[in-house]
Design a protein around this motif. Sequence first.
Motif, short mmCIF file in Angstrom:
data_model
loop_
_atom_site.label_atom_id
_atom_site.label_comp_id
_atom_site.label_asym_id
_atom_site.label_seq_id
_atom_site.Cartn_x
_atom_site.Cartn_y
_atom_site.Cartn_z
N ARG A 176 0.86 -1.17 0.00
CA ARG A 176 0.00 0.00 0.00
C ARG A 176 0.91 1.22 0.00
O ARG A 176 1.80 1.35 0.82
N HIS A 177 0.66 2.12 -0.94
CA HIS A 177 1.55 3.26 -1.10
C HIS A 177 0.95 4.55 -0.57
O HIS A 177 1.62 5.57 -0.53
N VAL A 178 -0.34 4.51 -0.20
CA VAL A 178 -0.96 5.69 0.43
C VAL A 178 -1.32 5.29 1.85
O VAL A 178 -2.13 4.40 2.07
N LEU A 179 -0.66 5.92 2.81
CA LEU A 179 -0.82 5.52 4.20
C LEU A 179 -1.79 6.46 4.90
O LEU A 179 -1.55 7.66 4.97
N ARG A 180 -2.89 5.87 5.39
CA ARG A 180 -3.84 6.70 6.13
C ARG A 180 -3.35 6.88 7.56
O ARG A 180 -2.91 5.92 8.21
N CYS A 181 -3.40 8.12 8.01
CA CYS A 181 -2.86 8.42 9.33
C CYS A 181 -3.66 9.55 9.95
O CYS A 181 -4.39 10.27 9.27
N THR A 182 -3.52 9.70 11.28
CA THR A 182 -4.06 10.89 11.93
C THR A 182 -2.87 11.81 12.23
O THR A 182 -1.75 11.32 12.44
N LEU A 183 -3.11 13.10 12.21
CA LEU A 183 -2.03 14.04 12.52
C LEU A 183 -1.67 13.93 14.00
O LEU A 183 -2.53 13.70 14.83
N GLY A 184 -0.41 14.13 14.29
CA GLY A 184 0.02 14.22 15.68
C GLY A 184 0.46 12.89 16.24
O GLY A 184 0.61 11.93 15.51
N PRO A 185 0.72 12.82 17.55
CA PRO A 185 0.30 13.80 18.56
C PRO A 185 1.20 15.04 18.71
O PRO A 185 0.87 15.90 19.50
N GLN A 186 2.30 15.17 17.96
CA GLN A 186 3.13 16.38 18.14
C GLN A 186 3.19 17.21 16.87
O GLN A 186 4.23 17.80 16.56
N ASP A 187 2.08 17.30 16.14
CA ASP A 187 2.05 18.10 14.92
C ASP A 187 2.22 19.58 15.22
O ASP A 187 2.58 20.36 14.34
N ARG A 188 2.02 20.01 16.48
CA ARG A 188 2.15 21.43 16.82
C ARG A 188 3.60 21.92 16.69
O ARG A 188 3.83 23.12 16.71
N PHE A 189 4.54 21.00 16.56
CA PHE A 189 5.93 21.43 16.37
C PHE A 189 6.28 21.70 14.91
O PHE A 189 7.43 21.93 14.57
N PHE A 190 5.26 21.67 14.03
CA PHE A 190 5.50 21.90 12.61
C PHE A 190 4.61 23.05 12.13
O PHE A 190 3.46 23.15 12.57
#
Lengths: 314, 226
Positions: A176-190
């Motif tokens: 599978r080349h498209v990976l489903r993900c949720t953002l984070g838990p440390q997305d606030r550092f970007f």
Amino acid sequence: MTDATLSVSFAGPHVTIQDAGRPGLMRYGVPASGPMDRSSFRLANAALGNTADHPGIEVSLGGLTLQCLSGAVTLALAGGGFIAETPNRTLGTWNIFTLKAGETLTIRPGPWGSWTYLAFAGNLQAKQWLGSGATHGSSGFGGGKLTTGQSLTITNAQTRPDREGRISCPVWARPRHVLRCTLGPQDRFFDAETLTTFTTARFEMTDAFDRMGLRLRGPALVPVEALSIPSEPILRGSVQVSGDGTATVLLSDHQTTGGYPKIATVISYDLDSFVQCRPRDAVAFQTIPPQQAIETTRQRASRFAAFEDRIRQR
Amino acid sequence: MTPTPSVPIFRAIAERAVLVEFGISLDQAAHDAVLRMDKALVANPCLGFREAVPAFVNLLVEFDPLTTDHPAVIDHLRSLLSAQPKVHKPSAEREVLVCYEGSPDLNAVAQQTGLSPEAVINAHLSGDYAVFMYGFAPGYAYLGGVPEAIRLDRKPAPVRNIPAGSVMIAGAQCLVTTLVMPTGWWIIGRSPTPILTQNPARPFLFDVGDKVRFRRISPAEYEAAL
């Protein structure tokens, strides 16, 4: 009740004994380990009517050659598109066949996939650690890495001519080349631009991988604040970003805590097919809300259960 | 928004976890809140609970996505916050034996801190240690409480093949290694006390939150204890 004895004529790197893993011990620094592609491992066992936690062998792109010294045992091979040279003919993965005394089985990479699983109609003897025979790669605890010259014992080894033949490979077991993900838990550092890059760019699998994680090549995802965050617990599937902006997807033998920011977390089922990609394959991330991650997982779990049942009843 | 021990932030992760943040920097009140929620959760697990992983200032809670979801788990965790804290037994105190003689970095630590090697040893022995979390590798327990006088930054580059049982320090933390591993920490002693106990009923010496005290032994006692 009879035993089969196999000798390891050759084992590539990262070829290990695995079972369903040892969940529940991350608080002691111990990841669950277990197979990189858990779905395929389950199907290999189901194909022989085994329980899901039955020990088997995880074979890497390095390949494996086994010689049967005594007895006979029926085997199921599932996961990836590897080649199995059996005494009578050359087969692909997703097959059930029998190995008898004096015969040799060679498993080597085929047209696709990075991991394949060998399950046994019998009990592969595996050294237990904390209640599981799954190998923890960096310590070698558990069943362990296979090494050339080693012998393996399968107790209560059975031949199951009734089960021999092809197993169908489900479409979701493919890479599978498209990976489903949720953002984070440390997305606030970007910053916003970096988060957009993360969800729109193509990344490339590198050959810097082992059972702990897989490094990606792609645009740098440099954190805005390269401050030292207190080490936080890590989940399998975390996309961890180092100070220079390199992303690594953490896998079966991941560290249980770490201080690098995790920009996103890939859902479990997608990891199984992600690990079947090969170095230089392109991958992309698709962020979804947590509720959708749950719905997707529930649908996939019921499809998987139905498929597993069919294979088990064959 | 900044999380606090009484008003944590709940972050939903993938299809199967919630991270509860009680603070953003190393802070005792935040860590105490982690330990309280961890204990409360073990005593009163949510539906579909799989495992909880305590760290310095946050707690990871993993659940079965087939039986529950993030909002239900967060509701449950929030209810644990407002629940009256039960009277709980004081943390256990564990003893770890340590032999300082012949350790590779004892003299370097002495030089950098301006202390004699013996004063470094006494400082290390005087610390009130507690297990903040496990991480890095099986049985790697991070102990907080290294006295100010011997706190040093890590070495610039890790050193390979450090044997299991090494007692090492970096900053306010101390760790007794369980595997042969590379490390950038300062190795000031060696311990015969197994952290991976080989006892199936209690496979790890410490629980997170335990107090730890080091007791000095001689090289002869070290050899005898192995």
